[in-house]
Design an enzyme around this catalytic site. Sequence first.
Site, PDB file in Angstrom:
ATOM      1  N   PRO A  13       0.845  -1.196   0.000  1.00 54.34           N
ATOM      2  CA  PRO A  13       0.000   0.000   0.000  1.00 54.34           C
ATOM      3  C   PRO A  13       0.874   1.238   0.000  1.00 54.34           C
ATOM      4  O   PRO A  13       1.796   1.357   0.816  1.00 54.34           O
ATOM      5  CB  PRO A  13      -0.794  -0.130   1.306  1.00 54.34           C
ATOM      6  CG  PRO A  13       0.038  -1.021   2.175  1.00 54.34           C
ATOM      7  CD  PRO A  13       0.762  -1.949   1.261  1.00 54.34           C
ATOM      8  N   GLN A  66      -6.406  -1.326   3.263  1.00 57.05           N
ATOM      9  CA  GLN A  66      -5.589  -0.933   4.407  1.00 57.05           C
ATOM     10  C   GLN A  66      -6.227   0.259   5.091  1.00 57.05           C
ATOM     11  O   GLN A  66      -6.564   1.256   4.442  1.00 57.05           O
ATOM     12  CB  GLN A  66      -4.157  -0.567   4.021  1.00 57.05           C
ATOM     13  CG  GLN A  66      -3.306  -0.351   5.276  1.00 57.05           C
ATOM     14  CD  GLN A  66      -1.913   0.144   5.020  1.00 57.05           C
ATOM     15  OE1 GLN A  66      -1.717   1.283   4.595  1.00 57.05           O
ATOM     16  NE2 GLN A  66      -0.917  -0.697   5.286  1.00 57.05           N
ATOM     17  N   CYS A  96       3.256   3.278   9.185  1.00 56.51           N
ATOM     18  CA  CYS A  96       3.445   4.554   8.484  1.00 56.51           C
ATOM     19  C   CYS A  96       4.019   5.607   9.436  1.00 56.51           C
ATOM     20  O   CYS A  96       3.515   5.789  10.550  1.00 56.51           O
ATOM     21  CB  CYS A  96       2.122   5.038   7.904  1.00 56.51           C
ATOM     22  SG  CYS A  96       2.261   6.601   7.005  1.00 56.51           S
ATOM     23  N   LYS A 135       0.277  -4.562   9.099  1.00 57.43           N
ATOM     24  CA  LYS A 135       1.541  -4.206   8.459  1.00 57.43           C
ATOM     25  C   LYS A 135       2.303  -3.301   9.414  1.00 57.43           C
ATOM     26  O   LYS A 135       1.764  -2.294   9.883  1.00 57.43           O
ATOM     27  CB  LYS A 135       1.324  -3.493   7.126  1.00 57.43           C
ATOM     28  CG  LYS A 135       2.632  -3.248   6.351  1.00 57.43           C
ATOM     29  CD  LYS A 135       2.360  -2.726   4.953  1.00 57.43           C
ATOM     30  CE  LYS A 135       3.645  -2.707   4.116  1.00 57.43           C
ATOM     31  NZ  LYS A 135       4.644  -1.745   4.598  1.00 57.43           N
ATOM     32  N   HIS A 167       7.864  -4.554   7.361  1.00 52.99           N
ATOM     33  CA  HIS A 167       8.842  -3.750   6.643  1.00 52.99           C
ATOM     34  C   HIS A 167      10.119  -3.764   7.487  1.00 52.99           C
ATOM     35  O   HIS A 167      10.119  -3.318   8.631  1.00 52.99           O
ATOM     36  CB  HIS A 167       8.324  -2.323   6.471  1.00 52.99           C
ATOM     37  CG  HIS A 167       9.210  -1.461   5.636  1.00 52.99           C
ATOM     38  ND1 HIS A 167       8.738  -0.340   4.966  1.00 52.99           N
ATOM     39  CD2 HIS A 167      10.530  -1.538   5.331  1.00 52.99           C
ATOM     40  CE1 HIS A 167       9.745   0.228   4.306  1.00 52.99           C
ATOM     41  NE2 HIS A 167      10.842  -0.479   4.535  1.00 52.99           N
ATOM     42  N   ASN A 207       8.826  -7.154   3.618  1.00 51.15           N
ATOM     43  CA  ASN A 207       8.723  -5.935   2.813  1.00 51.15           C
ATOM     44  C   ASN A 207       9.954  -5.080   3.091  1.00 51.15           C
ATOM     45  O   ASN A 207      10.532  -5.129   4.170  1.00 51.15           O
ATOM     46  CB  ASN A 207       7.431  -5.195   3.186  1.00 51.15           C
ATOM     47  CG  ASN A 207       7.301  -3.833   2.530  1.00 51.15           C
ATOM     48  OD1 ASN A 207       6.978  -2.850   3.189  1.00 51.15           O
ATOM     49  ND2 ASN A 207       7.522  -3.753   1.246  1.00 51.15           N
ATOM     50  N   GLY A 208      10.356  -4.301   2.095  1.00 54.50           N
ATOM     51  CA  GLY A 208      11.486  -3.391   2.271  1.00 54.50           C
ATOM     52  C   GLY A 208      12.693  -3.810   1.461  1.00 54.50           C
ATOM     53  O   GLY A 208      13.239  -4.891   1.676  1.00 54.50           O
ATOM     54  N   GLY A 229       7.377  -2.653  -3.001  1.00 58.05           N
ATOM     55  CA  GLY A 229       6.823  -1.310  -2.864  1.00 58.05           C
ATOM     56  C   GLY A 229       7.071  -0.440  -4.071  1.00 58.05           C
ATOM     57  O   GLY A 229       6.530  -0.661  -5.149  1.00 58.05           O
ATOM     58  N   ARG A 230       7.927   0.576  -3.919  1.00 57.22           N
ATOM     59  CA  ARG A 230       8.109   1.596  -4.957  1.00 57.22           C
ATOM     60  C   ARG A 230       8.544   1.024  -6.299  1.00 57.22           C
ATOM     61  O   ARG A 230       8.236   1.581  -7.343  1.00 57.22           O
ATOM     62  CB  ARG A 230       9.135   2.628  -4.487  1.00 57.22           C
ATOM     63  CG  ARG A 230       8.687   3.410  -3.269  1.00 57.22           C
ATOM     64  CD  ARG A 230       7.618   4.425  -3.589  1.00 57.22           C
ATOM     65  NE  ARG A 230       6.765   4.674  -2.436  1.00 57.22           N
ATOM     66  CZ  ARG A 230       5.851   5.647  -2.373  1.00 57.22           C
ATOM     67  NH1 ARG A 230       5.688   6.451  -3.400  1.00 57.22           N
ATOM     68  NH2 ARG A 230       5.099   5.787  -1.307  1.00 57.22           N
TER      69      ARG A 230
END
Length: 328
Positions: A13, A66, A96, A135, A167, A207-208, A229-230
């Site tokens: 997300p 999410q 976040c 998450k 992450h 993640n990450g 992700g990105r």
Amino acid sequence: MQEQKHNLLSIAPMMDRTDLHFRNLMRLISKNIFLYTEMINVNTIIHNQNKRFNIEGDCKGPVALQIGCSDPILAKKAANIFSKENFQEININCGCPSNKVIDGNFGACLMKEPIKVSKMIEAIREETDIPITVKTRIGLDNFDTNEFLEEFISELYSINTKTVIIHARIAILKGISPHENRTIPPLNYERVKLIKNSFKDMNIIINGGINNLTEAKWQLNTFDGSMIGRAAWNNPWMFKDADNLFYNMKNNITRSELIHKYLKYAYKYIDMGHSQRRLVRPLFNLFYGIQGSKIWKQQLNEVANNQISINSIYDLASQLEETIEVAA
């Protein structure tokens, strides 16, 4: 709804990235990857101003909602609404680091309040049997120890949470931006491995720092799933091989075929009043790393500015694809 098997490959997300239109583009590229909405504040769901939430579930295949929340009562109210939508998972954001979530005391702040997170999960479960996941990060600020993360995960485990996405960086809430939080805190996969070893029957998704499908596949040697992700926004076309690599399913779609299908989708939303700019945003990096990508982006800018019809991009996509085939 039964607790589903963990997803092998997902797209993280991302605020101002994983909106409805990007998700529908990615669903055309892969039928099986797990997609996530942007984080949506539960107040947005409850009050639904301008019917903002009504279209969020308009995407086929496995999609998770999410949410951003810190109040079990509000979580329950929102659950009464989103339980009626087309989501296969509800994910609580506990990672976040933006100023907005700090002010609202949710996101990464919730790592310091695991009992509050468990109360939100239980409140949502009163309204729906959609699987609920979390998450999170591996820590935040000075709470940067294996024990801190293990205590947080242990609370989730105690209420039978099946899946956690981690992450592998800490969140730094003051002094650096959300963008810098994605790169400055060092990756620590070893801490996530400790969690997987300690909670063997939980699905731990990593993640990450995962930038391609090869890296994502390699992570499955240790973890139950990989989240990109990105890199997914920067190079969405790399997911054309996802169904084959992760799900043993063929997908022979070409970029021009993808554009043709996406345009049919786009016209539906243009007729509903959505801007061409918003609809073409997910397409900008479709020719990432390909000669001619600059021309592609220039034409998309003209479409975004309503200088030319959105339909014109199909011919350019076909031309660029022919160029790729000749070069190959």
